[in-house]
Design a protein around this motif. Structure first.
Motif, mmCIF file in Angstrom:
data_model
loop_
_atom_site.group_PDB
_atom_site.id
_atom_site.type_symbol
_atom_site.label_atom_id
_atom_site.label_comp_id
_atom_site.label_asym_id
_atom_site.label_seq_id
_atom_site.Cartn_x
_atom_site.Cartn_y
_atom_site.Cartn_z
ATOM 1 N N GLU A 68 0.863 -1.282 -0.076
ATOM 2 C CA GLU A 68 0.206 0.082 -0.073
ATOM 3 C C GLU A 68 0.922 1.313 -0.185
ATOM 4 O O GLU A 68 1.153 1.793 1.010
ATOM 5 C CB GLU A 68 -1.087 -0.082 1.066
ATOM 6 N N THR A 69 1.303 1.621 -0.936
ATOM 7 C CA THR A 69 2.089 2.913 -1.362
ATOM 8 C C THR A 69 2.005 3.344 -2.751
ATOM 9 O O THR A 69 1.302 2.576 -3.692
ATOM 10 C CB THR A 69 3.783 2.702 -1.387
ATOM 11 N N LEU A 70 2.114 4.703 -2.926
ATOM 12 C CA LEU A 70 1.942 5.403 -3.981
ATOM 13 C C LEU A 70 2.941 6.415 -4.386
ATOM 14 O O LEU A 70 3.540 6.782 -3.474
ATOM 15 C CB LEU A 70 0.499 6.217 -3.871
ATOM 16 N N ASP A 71 2.967 6.739 -5.537
ATOM 17 C CA ASP A 71 3.766 7.945 -6.193
ATOM 18 C C ASP A 71 3.068 9.209 -6.241
ATOM 19 O O ASP A 71 1.935 8.925 -7.009
ATOM 20 C CB ASP A 71 4.906 7.456 -7.017
ATOM 21 N N TYR A 72 3.613 10.169 -5.727
ATOM 22 C CA TYR A 72 2.673 11.441 -6.167
ATOM 23 C C TYR A 72 3.799 12.459 -6.626
ATOM 24 O O TYR A 72 4.792 13.019 -6.343
ATOM 25 C CB TYR A 72 2.398 12.095 -4.648
ATOM 26 N N PHE A 73 3.103 12.956 -7.736
ATOM 27 C CA PHE A 73 3.756 14.010 -8.741
ATOM 28 C C PHE A 73 2.995 15.346 -8.254
ATOM 29 O O PHE A 73 2.067 15.443 -8.624
ATOM 30 C CB PHE A 73 3.677 13.623 -10.128
ATOM 31 N N PRO A 74 3.840 16.281 -7.624
ATOM 32 C CA PRO A 74 3.093 17.497 -7.506
ATOM 33 C C PRO A 74 2.934 18.525 -8.578
ATOM 34 O O PRO A 74 3.758 18.206 -9.654
ATOM 35 C CB PRO A 74 3.992 18.142 -6.354
ATOM 36 N N ALA A 75 2.014 19.313 -8.612
ATOM 37 C CA ALA A 75 1.880 20.284 -9.619
ATOM 38 C C ALA A 75 1.786 21.667 -8.736
ATOM 39 O O ALA A 75 1.172 21.702 -7.716
ATOM 40 C CB ALA A 75 0.707 20.147 -10.521
ATOM 41 N N PRO A 76 2.199 22.822 -9.464
ATOM 42 C CA PRO A 76 1.942 24.134 -8.951
ATOM 43 C C PRO A 76 0.835 24.418 -8.775
ATOM 44 O O PRO A 76 -0.231 23.985 -9.523
ATOM 45 C CB PRO A 76 2.927 24.907 -9.674
ATOM 46 N N ASP A 77 0.311 25.477 -7.930
ATOM 47 C CA ASP A 77 -1.203 26.123 -7.915
ATOM 48 C C ASP A 77 -1.133 26.909 -9.366
ATOM 49 O O ASP A 77 -0.285 27.299 -9.882
ATOM 50 C CB ASP A 77 -1.173 27.242 -6.879
ATOM 51 N N GLY A 78 -2.555 26.907 -9.940
ATOM 52 C CA GLY A 78 -2.876 27.467 -11.086
ATOM 53 C C GLY A 78 -3.421 28.910 -10.650
ATOM 54 O O GLY A 78 -3.552 29.296 -9.516
ATOM 55 N N PRO A 79 -4.230 29.482 -11.676
ATOM 56 C CA PRO A 79 -4.665 30.900 -11.654
ATOM 57 C C PRO A 79 -5.888 30.751 -10.581
ATOM 58 O O PRO A 79 -6.203 31.586 -9.861
ATOM 59 C CB PRO A 79 -5.066 31.475 -12.766
ATOM 60 N N ASP A 80 -6.479 29.586 -10.534
ATOM 61 C CA ASP A 80 -7.747 29.483 -9.551
ATOM 62 C C ASP A 80 -7.452 28.759 -8.408
ATOM 63 O O ASP A 80 -7.953 28.204 -7.393
ATOM 64 C CB ASP A 80 -8.535 28.459 -10.356
ATOM 65 N N GLY A 81 -6.073 28.506 -8.001
ATOM 66 C CA GLY A 81 -5.554 28.084 -6.723
ATOM 67 C C GLY A 81 -4.971 26.594 -6.929
ATOM 68 O O GLY A 81 -4.476 26.229 -7.921
ATOM 69 N N PRO A 82 -4.932 25.787 -5.874
ATOM 70 C CA PRO A 82 -4.601 24.616 -6.070
ATOM 71 C C PRO A 82 -5.035 23.588 -7.012
ATOM 72 O O PRO A 82 -5.970 23.871 -7.776
ATOM 73 C CB PRO A 82 -4.655 23.511 -4.570
ATOM 74 N N PRO A 83 -4.094 22.809 -7.575
ATOM 75 C CA PRO A 83 -4.286 22.131 -8.978
ATOM 76 C C PRO A 83 -5.307 20.805 -8.584
ATOM 77 O O PRO A 83 -5.457 20.503 -7.247
ATOM 78 C CB PRO A 83 -3.168 21.440 -9.459
ATOM 79 N N PRO A 84 -5.997 20.201 -9.750
ATOM 80 C CA PRO A 84 -6.623 19.141 -9.508
ATOM 81 C C PRO A 84 -5.583 17.902 -9.371
ATOM 82 O O PRO A 84 -4.488 18.175 -9.627
ATOM 83 C CB PRO A 84 -7.344 19.063 -10.789
#
Length: 319
Positions: A72-88
């Motif tokens: 039970e592990t996962l890999d997470y690729f972050p993304a920067p905030d966009g003009p409307d706030g945090p990314p999907p």
């Protein structure tokens, strides 16, 4: 992915139908999508190579534990905030007939999603025969639950969590849409309200024929387990938007499973129903976020907007 075993022929004995008029050998072939492609290994090698490239070229947090089991592990690729706030966030659940592949082979959809401004999570889970299907369902639900609870720390919008799965992963993603299946105390937390939308690629949604073919040699499903793990039989009245897609070059059984699920979803969700003419079972995940393709355009458009308001069920499109 495991090949179906060669049939054993007994001289003078006619094949015995086991499902919809098919004998075991014919049913095995229907649930062996690799026989539709010239070289399965080329696809699997490409998955692994492109996934390694994704991890080397993009910031990623690897091996984040989301549950008690070592798998039970996962890999997470972050993304920067966009003009409307945090990314999907786009969550991806890999395929492999519930018994092969891993998150390490399954980060290849991440780069185009990241370029579109979405964060990406690639989920690992236990595999058969060591892990029961009930437990795989619970694992994927726990992964969604963990991600949703840690949205602020990870930096994505908790109300813009989208779930996608391919093949066996599509089945597990579909099971995560169910609030609760009666008689299944071990299916993990109810995460249905956390999912803003789902994309199901070339999935199996009624497991009775799976129980009767070679895949069950690893799964060991009895009739009750096959039924409780068949999302087609347990869909709630209302669901978030769903993209249901398959390749045009699939077996007849995969096409039938897709059609049955589309008919059931059409009454319950805003549905986009796609058959991708240029794709087979193994190439389809590359279209998940491919700009300009019907599938990629649909997924990227859904990610770009905020959490959708309630839309009357019954809408669908076929491209």
């Amino acid at each position: 992915m495991p090949e179906s075993p060669a049939p054993t022929l007994i001289p003078g004995r006619a094949p015995v139908p086991v499902y919809r008029g098919m004998d075991r050998a014919a049913l095995d072939r229907q649930y062996t999508p690799s026989h539709r492609v010239p070289d399965l290994r080329a696809y699997l090698d490409r998955y692994a190579r492109d996934s390694a490239n994704a991890r080397s070229r993009h910031p990623v947090l690897t091996g984040l534990p989301y549950g008690p089991h070592p798998a039970e592990t996962l890999d997470y690729f972050p993304a920067p905030d966009g003009p409307d706030g945090p990314p999907p966030l786009q969550v991806f659940v890999h395929g492999g007939n519930w018994q092969e592949l891993s998150k390490d082979d399954s980060a290849f959809p991440a780069p185009p999603l990241l370029r579109a401004g979405a964060a990406v999570a690639v989920v690992g889970y236990g595999l058969a025969p060591a892990t029961r299907l009930d437990d795989m369902v619970a694992m994927v639900r726990r992964a969604v639950h963990w991600l949703h609870r840690h949205a602020d720390a990870l930096g994505f919008a908790p109300d813009r969590l989208h779930l996608a799965g391919h093949s066996a992963g599509a089945h597990l993603a579909a099971m995560a849409l169910l609030p609760r299946v009666p008689g299944t105390p071990h299916h993990g937390p109810d995460v249905s309200a956390a999912i803003a939308g789902a994309t199901l690629l070339s999935g199996m949604y009624d497991l009775e024929p799976v129980r009767l073919c070679y895949v069950n040699d690893a799964l060991a499903l009895d009739p009750a387990a096959a039924h409780r793990n068949s999302p087609l039989h347990h869909l709630p009245p209302r669901l978030p938007p769903v993209v249901l897609a398959r390749g045009a070059d699939e077996t007849a059984e995969y096409a039938r499973q897709h059609a049955l699920m589309a008919a059931a979803l059409r009454r319950r969700a805003p549905l986009t129903d796609l058959v991708a003419p240029a794709h087979n079972h193994f190439s389809l995940p590359y279209a998940l976020a491919a700009p300009g393709s019907p599938l990629g355009t649909t997924v990227l458009t859904a990610l770009a907007r905020g959490r959708p308001r309630s839309v009357p069920a019954g809408r669908s499109s076929r491209e």
